[in-house]
Design an enzyme around this catalytic site. Structure first.
Site, mmCIF file in Angstrom:
data_model
loop_
_atom_site.group_PDB
_atom_site.id
_atom_site.type_symbol
_atom_site.label_atom_id
_atom_site.label_comp_id
_atom_site.label_asym_id
_atom_site.label_seq_id
_atom_site.Cartn_x
_atom_site.Cartn_y
_atom_site.Cartn_z
ATOM 1 N N GLY A 92 0.821 -1.213 0.000
ATOM 2 C CA GLY A 92 0.000 0.000 0.000
ATOM 3 C C GLY A 92 0.847 1.252 0.000
ATOM 4 N N SER A 165 -2.693 7.939 6.371
ATOM 5 C CA SER A 165 -1.696 9.002 6.254
ATOM 6 C C SER A 165 -0.859 8.844 4.996
ATOM 7 C CB SER A 165 -0.779 8.992 7.480
ATOM 8 O OG SER A 165 -0.034 7.782 7.538
ATOM 9 N N ASP A 295 -0.405 -1.249 13.087
ATOM 10 C CA ASP A 295 0.460 -2.371 12.728
ATOM 11 C C ASP A 295 0.859 -3.235 13.910
ATOM 12 O OD1 ASP A 295 0.383 -1.778 10.068
ATOM 13 O OD2 ASP A 295 2.254 -0.647 10.040
#
Length: 417
Positions: A92, A165, A295
């Site tokens: 990503g 973000s 994460d």
């Protein structure tokens, strides 16, 4: 080693954590946009990093790798082939950082990807390209197929900050190279703000200056800036260190090395979180805000499951759009091992238990952070566990299983037949 059986065994020894993938992505991109030669040291070639390196090569950067060091001859803002294919694999970061950068170069850029990447949100860029009447074509296929073409023009941009973000970082990497000044206004609170701090830090290392408003919601960006070739050393990764630090907190005897105690990485929060969980009592009700640290939530949930009292991890909406639905995956697999864990809205409610039974078949959900969390869980289970789809660790930590074994982890390949 696709499917593994892990035998309960404490691990011990010294671990030097791998370099920060987040900082490495940014350093490689900045060096590739500079005019001149940069040396980026302490690099690990995970699948995600390979995708970003290949992407910057497609824009004209010349990149070689030797002995954990990248030598990069930057493209500046020069010309490249007018049609490019960027294979993002499942990264990503690669996709969202490079979409706006692609508009700096003449011609179309075609992004492709695998796994869940095509399902991860891209709406902020769709809206931005539509507003400037630029080419943005996303195919309705299972795997990612996206074609874009610029150029972006300087001006005032508005963008949501509550999806990822990574969109903001993509714009901060791109806007300084436009012909005029720009303002980037963030219309909602920023998720994972620590990653924006990392972006601004790496940009400064390569000569790019961006002014951030006091409230953090607006960025004023001078145009016609130039990336300056620089040598850069990537610091250790707190996201990966979280697994080993958590293992130590759960009774494994580990010394974790290679971390900067003054790091800007948001996942440095693991240190204070583990300290909080360690000090819980049976009457404790601990609340952890997971909005900025998606994460490390799986391994935090593991530690909470074996901590005293009750832990609630809140603001986990974004876990649903990671490599897996990480919220569901975490609850399902830890519950299978014997944890008392439930999903309440977008939170995890965890009541500590004294031990995990194990003895179950669990699944990584093809998510690297789930696979590594389950590995650490095996060290505190009573019975062996069988983990499906373990090669996904290559996405961020390709030698994880080798390191786990060197520390004394007991691994057997499992033939599902």
């Amino acid at each position: 080693m696709t499917h593994l059986t892990l035998i309960p065994e404490k691990i011990k020894g010294t671990v030097t954590v791998p370099p920060s993938k987040s900082m490495a992505h940014r350093a490689v991109i900045c060096a590739s946009l500079a005019k001149g030669r940069s040396m980026i040291t302490n690099i690990q070639l995970s699948d995600d990093m390979i995708a970003t390196i290949a992407g910057m090569r497609s824009f004209g950067a010349v990149i070689s790798y030797n002995d954990r060091t990248l030598t990069i001859e930057g493209v500046g803002n020069g010309s490249v082939q007018e049609k490019r294919i960027v294979d993002c694999n499942e990264s990503g970061s690669t996709l969202r950082f490079l979409i706006p950068l692609a508009t700096l170069f003449k011609g179309k850029t075609h992004f492709i990807g695998q796994g869940q990447l095509g399902k991860r949100p891209l709406e902020p860029y769709q809206e931005l390209f539509d507003a400037q009447s630029l080419h943005y074509q996303l195919a309705a296929t299972q795997n990612l197929q996206l074609s874009v073409e610029g150029p972006l023009t300087p001006g005032i941009y508005e963008m949501r900050g509550d999806i990822s973000s990574q969109f903001i970082t993509g714009m901060l990497l791109t806007l300084p190279l436009l012909a005029g000044d720009s303002i980037l206004k963030i219309t909602t609170p920023i998720e994972s703000k620590g990653y924006i701090d990392l972006t601004l830090s790496v940009l400064r290392s390569f000569g790019i200056v961006i002014e951030q408003a006091e409230d953090g919601q607006e960025f004023r960006i001078k145009g016609q800036q130039v990336y300056i070739a620089s040598d850069y050393t990537v610091e250790g990764d707190y996201s990966q260190a979280a697994f080993w630090l958590s293992a130590h907190a759960l009774g494994n005897d580990l010394l974790v090395k290679g971390l900067d105690t003054a790091s800007l990485q948001g996942d440095r929060a693991i240190v204070s979180i583990l300290d909080t969980l360690n000090n819980c009592s049976t009457e404790s009700e601990c609340v952890i805000d997971g909005a900025q640290i998606p994460d490390i939530i799986p391994v935090v949930a593991l530690v909470a499951a074996l901590s005293k009292g009750t832990t609630k991890i809140i603001h986990l909406e974004r876990l649903r759009i990671k490599e897996s639905d990480r919220l569901v995956a975490t609850q399902k697999e830890l519950a299978a091992l014997g944890a008392n864990i439930a999903i309440v809205d977008d939170s995890l409610l965890i009541k500590g238990v004294s031990e995990l039974a194990g003895g179950q078949e669990v699944w990584s959900h093809k998510d690297h952070r789930m696979a590594m969390m389950l590995a650490i869980a095996s060290t505190v289970c009573k019975k062996p566990i069988h983990i499906k789809d373990t090669v996904c660790v290559k996405k961020s930590y390709p030698n994880f299983w080798e390191t786990f074994e060197k520390l004394g982890g007991k691994i057997h390949e499992w033939n599902m037949g």
